[in-house]
Motif scaffolding. Sequence first.
Motif, PDB file in Angstrom:
ATOM      1  N   ARG A  81      81.506  52.996  56.137  1.00  0.00           N
ATOM      2  CA  ARG A  81      82.746  53.420  55.489  1.00  0.00           C
ATOM      3  C   ARG A  81      83.979  53.171  56.348  1.00  0.00           C
ATOM      4  N   ASN A  82      83.771  52.873  57.621  1.00  0.00           N
ATOM      5  CA  ASN A  82      84.900  52.525  58.476  1.00  0.00           C
ATOM      6  C   ASN A  82      85.458  51.150  58.131  1.00  0.00           C
ATOM      7  N   ILE A  83      84.696  50.361  57.410  1.00  0.00           N
ATOM      8  CA  ILE A  83      85.170  49.053  56.952  1.00  0.00           C
ATOM      9  C   ILE A  83      85.924  49.278  55.651  1.00  0.00           C
ATOM     10  N   THR A  84      87.210  48.961  55.656  1.00  0.00           N
ATOM     11  CA  THR A  84      88.022  49.190  54.466  1.00  0.00           C
ATOM     12  C   THR A  84      88.745  47.933  53.997  1.00  0.00           C
ATOM     13  N   THR A  85      88.479  46.805  54.617  1.00  0.00           N
ATOM     14  CA  THR A  85      89.088  45.544  54.205  1.00  0.00           C
ATOM     15  C   THR A  85      87.990  44.570  53.809  1.00  0.00           C
ATOM     16  N   HIS A 106      80.924  53.127  50.017  1.00  0.00           N
ATOM     17  CA  HIS A 106      82.189  53.736  49.579  1.00  0.00           C
ATOM     18  C   HIS A 106      82.030  54.392  48.212  1.00  0.00           C
ATOM     19  N   ALA A 107      81.317  53.728  47.304  1.00  0.00           N
ATOM     20  CA  ALA A 107      81.119  54.278  45.959  1.00  0.00           C
ATOM     21  C   ALA A 107      80.336  55.592  46.023  1.00  0.00           C
ATOM     22  N   ARG A 108      79.313  55.634  46.849  1.00  0.00           N
ATOM     23  CA  ARG A 108      78.520  56.866  46.996  1.00  0.00           C
ATOM     24  C   ARG A 108      79.365  57.986  47.580  1.00  0.00           C
ATOM     25  N   TYR A 109      80.202  57.641  48.548  1.00  0.00           N
ATOM     26  CA  TYR A 109      81.093  58.645  49.132  1.00  0.00           C
ATOM     27  C   TYR A 109      82.037  59.197  48.060  1.00  0.00           C
ATOM     28  N   LEU A 110      82.618  58.303  47.268  1.00  0.00           N
ATOM     29  CA  LEU A 110      83.533  58.740  46.217  1.00  0.00           C
ATOM     30  C   LEU A 110      82.804  59.571  45.163  1.00  0.00           C
ATOM     31  N   PHE A 147      83.314  47.203  40.682  1.00  0.00           N
ATOM     32  CA  PHE A 147      82.112  47.343  41.503  1.00  0.00           C
ATOM     33  C   PHE A 147      81.921  48.801  41.921  1.00  0.00           C
ATOM     34  N   LEU A 148      82.986  49.459  42.352  1.00  0.00           N
ATOM     35  CA  LEU A 148      82.901  50.858  42.773  1.00  0.00           C
ATOM     36  C   LEU A 148      82.495  51.760  41.604  1.00  0.00           C
ATOM     37  N   ILE A 149      83.047  51.506  40.416  1.00  0.00           N
ATOM     38  CA  ILE A 149      82.732  52.330  39.241  1.00  0.00           C
ATOM     39  C   ILE A 149      81.273  52.155  38.850  1.00  0.00           C
TER      40      ILE A 149
END
Length: 189
Positions: A81-85, A106-110, A147-149
């Motif tokens: 999750r530290n990768i944001t780009t 990131h999706a799991r975190y959200l 992708f996140l959704i």
Amino acid sequence: MNISAHQKAFAMVLSLGLVAGCSSTGDTMGEDEYGSDVQAVDQDGGSTVYGGSEDGGVSSTGLTDEEMREREERAEQEAMRNITTFYFDFDTAEIKPEAREVLVAHARYLESNPNQQVRLEGHGDERGTKEYNLALGERRANAVERFLIVNGASRGQLETVSYGEEKPAVMGSNESAWAQNRRVELVFE
């Protein structure tokens, strides 16, 4: 750019460092060293947190293999999750395979933090018209949003914006600079 291999290696080193840093040396600290009743290491070699008695605190000797695996997985997810780009190839909005695992993290975190908001900022390099690059940045941000959704995030947590070529990460008119400017950045709010 090989995000996956580098990030997995980083996550493993981070996990090993965490485990090594938390492991006990077998030394005990008595009352007279620190003037308290806290015992850092029990007789069996496991560490006890809070108090020195068996009825208070948490002991590391009680973790099962499954709990240790879960802990390591959480540490790896945290490192990812530290990768944001996320970078894109020239003139495409297709998410690279090496970015998928990180985006899933990131999706799991959200998904597990429904009040967390994130802005997806799409960017392009300087080639092409301003209008074209704005549209391309928007397609890239929308691709990451979809992708996140699909992987668990809620549409209400996500906002997309395109900056086109207006906010380059690197100045320059060469392939190296262009590659770093073709991106989507996740900005957590």
